[in-house]
Motif scaffolding. Structure first.
Motif, short mmCIF file in Angstrom:
data_model
loop_
_atom_site.label_atom_id
_atom_site.label_comp_id
_atom_site.label_asym_id
_atom_site.label_seq_id
_atom_site.Cartn_x
_atom_site.Cartn_y
_atom_site.Cartn_z
N LEU A 1 0.83 -1.20 0.00
CA LEU A 1 0.00 0.00 0.00
C LEU A 1 0.87 1.26 0.00
CD1 LEU A 1 -2.77 1.37 0.25
CD2 LEU A 1 -2.60 1.07 2.74
N THR A 2 1.95 1.23 0.78
CA THR A 2 2.87 2.37 0.81
C THR A 2 3.52 2.58 -0.55
OG1 THR A 2 3.33 2.09 3.16
CG2 THR A 2 4.97 3.29 1.88
N ALA A 3 3.90 1.49 -1.20
CA ALA A 3 4.51 1.60 -2.53
C ALA A 3 3.52 2.18 -3.53
CB ALA A 3 4.99 0.23 -2.99
N GLN A 4 2.25 1.77 -3.44
CA GLN A 4 1.23 2.32 -4.34
C GLN A 4 1.05 3.81 -4.11
OE1 GLN A 4 -2.30 0.02 -3.60
NE2 GLN A 4 -1.39 -1.90 -4.33
N ARG A 5 1.04 4.21 -2.85
CA ARG A 5 0.88 5.63 -2.54
C ARG A 5 2.09 6.43 -3.01
NH1 ARG A 5 -2.16 6.38 3.30
NH2 ARG A 5 -4.13 5.43 2.67
N ALA A 6 3.27 5.85 -2.83
CA ALA A 6 4.48 6.54 -3.29
C ALA A 6 4.46 6.70 -4.81
CB ALA A 6 5.72 5.76 -2.85
N ASP A 7 4.02 5.67 -5.52
CA ASP A 7 3.92 5.77 -6.98
C ASP A 7 2.94 6.87 -7.39
OD1 ASP A 7 5.72 3.72 -7.36
OD2 ASP A 7 4.19 2.16 -7.56
N ALA A 8 1.86 7.02 -6.63
CA ALA A 8 0.90 8.07 -6.93
C ALA A 8 1.52 9.45 -6.74
CB ALA A 8 -0.34 7.92 -6.05
N VAL A 9 2.32 9.61 -5.69
CA VAL A 9 3.01 10.88 -5.46
C VAL A 9 4.02 11.15 -6.57
CG1 VAL A 9 4.52 12.14 -3.89
CG2 VAL A 9 2.65 10.77 -2.96
N VAL A 10 4.74 10.11 -6.97
CA VAL A 10 5.71 10.25 -8.06
C VAL A 10 5.00 10.70 -9.34
CG1 VAL A 10 7.27 8.97 -9.59
CG2 VAL A 10 7.39 8.64 -7.11
N GLY A 11 3.84 10.12 -9.60
CA GLY A 11 3.07 10.53 -10.78
C GLY A 11 2.68 11.99 -10.73
N ALA A 12 2.26 12.46 -9.54
CA ALA A 12 1.90 13.87 -9.38
C ALA A 12 3.12 14.77 -9.56
CB ALA A 12 1.27 14.08 -8.00
#
Length: 328
Positions: free
Chosen positions: A212-223
């Protein structure tokens, strides 16, 4: 009077049964009369206090459930990183379920009054609607608390103990304050919400918090990527991403109350978060998730999450938190 005494006896037996079923020691039964007295006080409060008062109480608990984890840590600091989430849970979710029942009881009582005594319909509708919202948000918060519980020394299904006691209290109040056939809501409140909480807990137990943390980090990277496309550089801090590039910035799901460790010189950035090898390991380190275009002099950047871990060490001086490099 005899009827009230019977209700109290049933309440005491039910609470005592839950305590013993959950494996509590006999000394723990001291909480049963305390909970019973509280239920009686709230029972009278439902009958006497105006709807506007209950509306305010419900809104206060709704706001409390929406507070971010960093704010909850400030309110309930605890002695370790894990205890903050537990204290926040104890003081918000179960009381919210009880308050929702109080709102429901107050609203339903007004609906059953005669037309001449009936207050403004808007107040009654607002109280009943807030009751449903509070139940939904309490269940939602319970789910995410259990996910947080997975990150530490999980108590798993033992966390149903407090909601069970709270729901029995709530059911007692509904049964004792509502008239005639509406008393069935007291049983329905308990019999409906307990299985829902059990199912929610079971679902939350399946969540992989590191994934879940990795998914959230990927979302931040996308932003961050979208920000760079539109502005030609990276933001100085992550708050610049919201709300245009990301409605809200999700936090890492490793340590309760912690945010991302982000550094940037506008040309490149590093996104990391505080991590540990095991929930009981006091050695904390910064796990790097993404580095965009390594800077010419990366040594000019501080060690990942060093400042954040220093704050943790200062906040919990009694616990031996230390900073370690990933290579250790």
């Amino acid at each position: 009077m005899k009827t009230k005494l019977l209700y109290i006896v049933i309440l005491l037996i039910a609470m005592g049964g839950v305590l013993l079923f959950r494996g509590a020691r006999l000394q723990g039964l001291i909480y049963v009369p305390i909970a019973a007295v509280l239920a009686l006080i709230l029972n009278e409060a439902v009958k006497r206090l105006p709807l506007a008062w209950w509306l305010v109480v419900g809104l206060v608990f709704m706001i409390a459930l929406f507070l971010p984890d960093a704010t909850m840590v400030a309110f309930f600091p605890g002695e370790t990183l894990n205890s903050s989430a537990e204290l926040a849970y104890f003081f918000t979710i179960t009381p919210a379920l009880i308050v929702a029942a109080l709102l429901l009881a107050a609203g339903m009582r007004r609906l059953s009054t005669s037309v001449s005594l009936r207050p403004n319909r808007w107040w009654t509708t607002a109280v009943l609607f807030l009751s449903l919202l509070l139940i939904a948000k309490a269940i939602h918060s319970f789910y995410w608390f259990i996910v947080w519980d997975n990150t530490g020394d999980s108590l798993a299904y033992l966390w149903l103990f407090f909601p069970s006691i709270g729901l029995i209290m709530a059911g007692f109040i509904l049964f004792n304050t509502l008239p005639n056939r509406r008393k069935i809501l007291g049983f329905g409140y308990v019999l409906l919400l307990l299985p829902i909480l059990f199912a929610v807990l079971a679902a939350a137990r399946q969540v992989d918090y590191r994934a879940l943390t990795a998914q959230r980090a990927d979302a931040v990277v996308g932003a961050l990527g979208r920000y760079h496309v539109w502005n030609g550089h990276y933001p100085q801090n992550l708050h610049e991403l919201s709300p245009r590039y990301m409605l809200s910035i999700p936090r890492p799901f490793i340590i309760y109350g912690q945010d991302w460790c982000y550094v940037s010189d506008e040309i490149t950035y590093r996104l990391s978060y505080v991590d540990r090898d095991h929930w009981s390991d006091p050695r904390l380190f910064g796990r790097v998730h993404q580095v965009a275009m390594h800077p010419a002099d990366e040594s000019a950047w501080p060690s990942p999450c060093a400042a954040e871990i220093a704050v943790i060490k200062a906040k919990f001086p009694a616990y031996p938190y230390t900073y370690k490099t990933v290579a250790e």
